[in-house]
Each structure stands twice: as structure tokens, then as C-alpha cells.
Design an enzyme around this catalytic site. Structure first.
Site, short mmCIF file in Angstrom:
data_model
loop_
_atom_site.label_atom_id
_atom_site.label_comp_id
_atom_site.label_asym_id
_atom_site.label_seq_id
_atom_site.Cartn_x
_atom_site.Cartn_y
_atom_site.Cartn_z
CE1 TYR A 32 23.48 -4.61 11.66
CE2 TYR A 32 24.92 -4.09 9.81
CZ TYR A 32 24.27 -5.03 10.60
OH TYR A 32 24.44 -6.36 10.34
CG LEU A 52 8.12 1.25 3.28
CD1 LEU A 52 9.45 1.96 3.26
CD2 LEU A 52 7.24 1.77 2.16
CE1 TYR A 97 4.05 -3.76 11.54
CE2 TYR A 97 3.04 -2.39 13.22
CZ TYR A 97 3.55 -2.55 11.94
OH TYR A 97 3.54 -1.48 11.07
CG ASP A 142 6.12 -6.80 -2.10
OD1 ASP A 142 5.83 -5.61 -1.88
OD2 ASP A 142 5.59 -7.77 -1.49
CG ASN A 143 7.03 -11.58 0.98
OD1 ASN A 143 6.22 -10.66 0.88
ND2 ASN A 143 7.22 -12.22 2.11
NE ARG A 171 26.57 -7.28 0.83
CZ ARG A 171 25.58 -7.78 1.54
NH1 ARG A 171 25.79 -8.20 2.78
NH2 ARG A 171 24.38 -7.87 1.03
CG PHE A 176 -1.52 1.24 1.67
CD1 PHE A 176 -2.14 2.10 0.78
CD2 PHE A 176 -1.46 1.60 3.02
CE1 PHE A 176 -2.67 3.31 1.22
CE2 PHE A 176 -1.99 2.79 3.46
CZ PHE A 176 -2.59 3.65 2.55
CB THR A 223 -1.10 5.74 6.56
OG1 THR A 223 -0.07 6.19 7.45
CG2 THR A 223 -0.97 6.43 5.22
N GLY A 242 22.82 -4.97 6.50
CA GLY A 242 24.06 -5.57 5.97
C GLY A 242 24.31 -5.10 4.56
O1 LIG Z 1 -13.30 -3.14 11.96
C1 LIG Z 1 -12.61 -2.54 12.80
C2 LIG Z 1 -11.23 -2.42 12.71
C3 LIG Z 1 -10.56 -1.74 13.69
N1 LIG Z 1 -11.23 -1.14 14.70
C4 LIG Z 1 -10.50 -0.34 15.72
O2 LIG Z 1 -9.97 0.82 15.04
C5 LIG Z 1 -8.74 1.20 15.63
C6 LIG Z 1 -7.70 1.26 14.56
O3 LIG Z 1 -7.41 -0.03 14.13
P1 LIG Z 1 -6.52 -0.37 12.84
O4 LIG Z 1 -6.56 -1.84 12.71
O5 LIG Z 1 -6.94 0.43 11.69
O6 LIG Z 1 -5.05 0.15 13.21
P2 LIG Z 1 -4.24 0.19 14.58
O7 LIG Z 1 -4.21 1.62 15.02
O8 LIG Z 1 -4.73 -0.80 15.57
O9 LIG Z 1 -2.80 -0.32 14.11
C7 LIG Z 1 -2.09 0.39 13.13
O10 LIG Z 1 -1.28 1.30 13.77
C8 LIG Z 1 -0.37 2.05 13.03
C9 LIG Z 1 0.33 1.33 11.91
O11 LIG Z 1 1.70 1.17 12.16
C10 LIG Z 1 -0.25 0.04 11.48
O12 LIG Z 1 -0.79 0.23 10.21
C11 LIG Z 1 -1.28 -0.61 12.33
O13 LIG Z 1 -0.63 -1.48 13.17
C12 LIG Z 1 -8.47 0.18 16.71
O14 LIG Z 1 -8.87 0.70 17.94
C13 LIG Z 1 -9.32 -1.02 16.35
O15 LIG Z 1 -9.70 -1.79 17.45
C14 LIG Z 1 -12.60 -1.23 14.80
O16 LIG Z 1 -13.21 -0.70 15.71
N2 LIG Z 1 -13.24 -1.93 13.83
#
Ligand SMILES: O=c1ccn([C@@H]2O[C@H](COP(=O)(O)OP(=O)(O)O[C@H]3OC[C@@H](O)[C@H](O)[C@H]3O)[C@@H](O)[C@H]2O)c(=O)[nH]1
Length: 378
Positions: free
Chosen positions: A244, A158, A230, A118-119, A191, A98, A260, A187
Site C-alpha cells: 500500500y 492492533l 499468527y 474492538d470485537n 481513502r 491489553f 510485553t 483501504g
Molecule cells: O505457562 C507457560 C507459558 C509459557 N511458557 C513458555 O514461556 C515462553 C514465552 O511464552 P509466551 O506464551 O508468554 O509468549 P511467546 O514468546 O511464546 O509469544 C509471544 O511472543 C511475542 C508476542 O508477539 C506475542 O505476545 C506472543 O506471541 C515460551 O517459551 C513458552 O513455551 C511456559 O513455560 N509456561
């Protein structure tokens, strides 16, 4: 006399016979040659006909190929010309994801040479397919958990699943990507003498006890909870960057990315914005986890990408928050999306997610002051 006459006649006859024989031979050769040339002309005629037919059949195909070639040369978005001295060789790990794919677009359009690795675990070829075949672009199907040997000037690292359901789906893989993957990229940076920017996260602050979160805050993370793969993976990735930097002199940049949203988020991404939009469009209940009182602030992907490029090209090696400080509760977001989509969906409250950060808002004074960056919205 008689004998002489007979001898003369027989002599004449012999000559005549020879003459006749020679004439017969010439006639035979002429007839064989005639038949041969006749057959050749029929054959040549036939061949000409076949060639003509082939030409007729191929002509529309040739036209199609010409059209395709023309469309190939026109299909890329406009790319700036950069001189050899300004053009950089840039690696983007997770470049088909994304955020990665939007960053790819910006760096390509700025005129750099971009290699996307990318994988395709959460990334998609479709996100970068509009660059495939461009002379400045390369796409490599590679997992950063394995070493990579290429020559580059900058690395945007990323690669990692970012949506909570995605990173929790295979926590060991998430840990390997953020630990071994980051070691491999550091690494590589060491290099080839490249600068590396790590895409870190607001999740390093965990469920924060400081609000809003500034870069000095050390965070509040449950190291054995479901999000730890994570959160801790990114925290140790930051630790690796600075190890590093100190030990090997690698130039590092660390962006702490807050929530985002934007195009190319997958429908099944599982994060709140895409979930709510999809549910509202389908007339299904908007699923709010917990009371919906937890807060977030969302930045648009183009703002983030501009911030990443500014940070990479700055001289700031310490971590920098990149996010939008406009904070709302999740319930407010649910209502906002429902009204924007003009949807009849209900709001459904589901059990709270474990270790879900309750309040999150970036303090972006550092980015504003040192990068001149702030989100301008969408
Ligand atoms: O369907 C949903 C999905 C999520 N949520 C809530 O909405 C909030 C945001 O949840 P998201 O899943 O969008 O994202 P989070 O804030 O939890 O995590 C994000 O944080 C920052 C970034 O680094 C990552 O993209 C991701 O880990 C949370 O409180 C979650 O519980 C809902 O209420 N309903």
C-alpha cells in the site's frame, strides 16, 4: 270596582310570582356555584397534598441524580487541552485489549480524539470503561474483518489475538483478522489519507537463527506449524503495508513488538508472565514448558506504548523493534516470580510447545538511534 281590585291583586300577584321565581333562580344558581367552588377548593387542596407528597418522595432521588451527575463530570482521568490544529482523530483497532487500552489511555490523556474499535474476542469493555461518555472518546463494537467507514488522521492497527493459546484457538479467525482486517484498515487509510501503524511482532522472526534479532533479519518461520496463523498472518500484514505504501502512497509504520507484560493482562491470557504469577499466588505448580532453557526478554507495557506513539509520529517507515533487551531463561523467570510472590509453589516441567522459539532478544539500536527510545522498566 271589584273587578279592578281583583285585576290589581292578580297583577300584583303575577309580579310577585315573577319576583319570587327570579329570587328562587338566583338562590339556586348561588347554591350550585357554592357547591362547585367548594368542591374545587377541596380538589385543589387534595392536589396540593399529592404534589407535596410527590415532592417529598422525589427529593432524595433528585439529590442522588445530582450526586451522579457530579461524579460523571469528575470521573475521567485528567485530559490535556490540545488546540484544533494539534488534536488528532485517532482510531485504535483492538483498543479494548491489553496493549490497546493502555495506548487509549495515553492518547486520551494527551488530548486527542480516540475511537476504539474492538470485537471483544480477547479485548474487554472493562479496560476502557473509564472513558465511556467522554466527549473525546468513542467505542465501537466492530470486527475489522468487515470494512469500516470513518474519518481519522491516524490508525493504530492492533486488532489480533496475541497470546499463543488465544491465536491458536481459532487459527482461521486469526488469519482473517491479520489479512482481511489489515487490508480493510489499509483501504481506510488510503481513502481518508490517514497514517497507519501496524502492531507487528517478534514472531515474524520465528525460531530465530540470528541472535539478537535486528530488523534486517528475515526470520525462520514454519509456514504450516501451529503458530503460523499468527506468525505468517503478521508477516503478510507487513507485506500488505509496504504494498500500500509503494502502490498507493499510504504512510505506514511497522512496530515489531517483543514480549510485553503489565496490568490488564487477563488471568486466562495464557502467556508466561500471567500464568506464573497466577500459579504462584494460588500455590499451584509453575508450569515450565520444555526444559525452561528457552529465553525471552520482557518489556513493561508503558514503555511499549511510549515507543508506539514515538514511532507513529516519526518519519521512519521501515520496521522497528520495540522490546527490552534484558534476556533471561524461562526457568529463571519462574524462580524470580516464585521468590517475588514468596510462594511455596513447585516448578513443574511440561512437554515443550511445538515450534517454540528457543532464543529471543531484541536488537533495539534502531529505536534508540532514530526514536531516542529505550525501555525504562517498571
Ligand atoms: O505457562 C507457560 C507459558 C509459557 N511458557 C513458555 O514461556 C515462553 C514465552 O511464552 P509466551 O506464551 O508468554 O509468549 P511467546 O514468546 O511464546 O509469544 C509471544 O511472543 C511475542 C508476542 O508477539 C506475542 O505476545 C506472543 O506471541 C515460551 O517459551 C513458552 O513455551 C511456559 O513455560 N509456561
Amino acid at each position: 270596582m271589584m273587578k279592578r281590585v281583583i285585576w290589581l291583586i292578580s297583577g300584583l300577584n303575577r309580579r310577585m310570582m315573577k319576583l319570587l321565581f327570579a329570587l328562587a333562580l338566583i338562590a339556586y344558581i348561588a347554591s350550585v356555584w357554592g357547591t362547585y367552588t367548594n368542591m374545587r377548593s377541596i380538589q385543589e387542596h387534595g392536589e396540593m397534598k399529592i404534589e407535596q407528597r410527590i415532592d417529598e418522595a422525589v427529593a432524595p432521588l433528585r439529590e442522588k441524580i445530582r450526586d451522579l451527575e457530579q461524579s460523571f463530570s469528575q470521573k475521567y482521568p485528567p485530559v490535556k487541552f490540545l488546540s484544533e490544529k494539534d488534536r488528532k482523530r485517532i482510531l485504535i483497532t483492538g483498543g479494548a485489549g491489553f496493549v490497546g487500552s493502555h495506548l487509549t489511555d495515553k492518547l486520551m490523556m494527551d488530548g486527542h480524539e480516540v475511537t476504539v474499535v474492538d470485537n471483544f474476542f480477547t479485548g474487554r469493555k472493562r479496560n476502557v470503561e473509564h472513558w465511556i461518555g467522554h466527549e473525546n472518546f468513542e467505542l465501537i463494537n466492530h470486527d475489522v474483518v468487515e470494512p469500516l467507514y470513518i474519518e481519522v488522521d491516524q490508525i493504530y492497527h492492533l486488532a489480533s489475538p496475541a497470546s499463543p493459546p488465544n491465536y491458536m484457538y481459532n487459527p482461521i479467525k486469526t488469519l482473517k483478522t491479520n489479512t482481511i482486517g489489515t487490508l480493510n484498515m489499509l483501504g481506510l487509510a488510503k481513502r481518508v489519507g490517514a497514517r497507519l501503524l501496524l502492531a507487528s511482532t517478534s514472531e515474524v522472526y520465528g525460531d530465530p537463527e540470528v541472535h539478537p534479532q535486528n530488523e534486517e533479519y528475515w526470520g525462520h518461520v514454519n509456514p504450516i506449524g501451529p503458530r503460523a496463523c499468527y506468525d505468517e498472518g503478521k508477516r503478510v500484514a507487513e507485506t500488505m503495508c509496504y504494498a500500500y505504501m509503494k502502490q498507493e502512497g499510504v504512510e505506514v509504520r511497522v512496530a515489531r513488538i517483543f514480549n510485553t507484560f503489565g496490568s490488564r493482562m487477563h488471568m486466562n491470557d495464557g502467556r508466561v508472565v500471567s500464568n506464573f504469577i497466577l500459579q504462584a499466588l494460588q500455590g499451584e505448580p509453575l508450569t515450565v514448558y520444555g526444559s525452561g532453557a528457552q529465553t525471552r526478554a520482557f518489556q513493561y507495557v508503558s514503555d511499549l506504548v511510549n515507543g508506539l506513539v514515538l514511532l507513529m509520529n516519526s518519519n521512519i517507515s521501515s520496521p522497528v523493534n520495540l522490546g527490552n533487551p534484558e534476556e533471561h531463561t524461562i526457568l529463571e523467570f519462574a524462580r524470580l516470580i516464585k521468590s517475588l510472590v514468596v510462594s511455596r509453589s513447585q516448578i513443574q516441567f511440561l512437554p515443550e510447545a511445538q515450534d517454540d522459539p528457543q532464543r529471543r532478544r531484541p536488537d533495539i539500536r534502531k529505536a534508540k538511534m532514530l526514536l531516542g527510545w529505550e525501555p525504562v522498566g517498571w
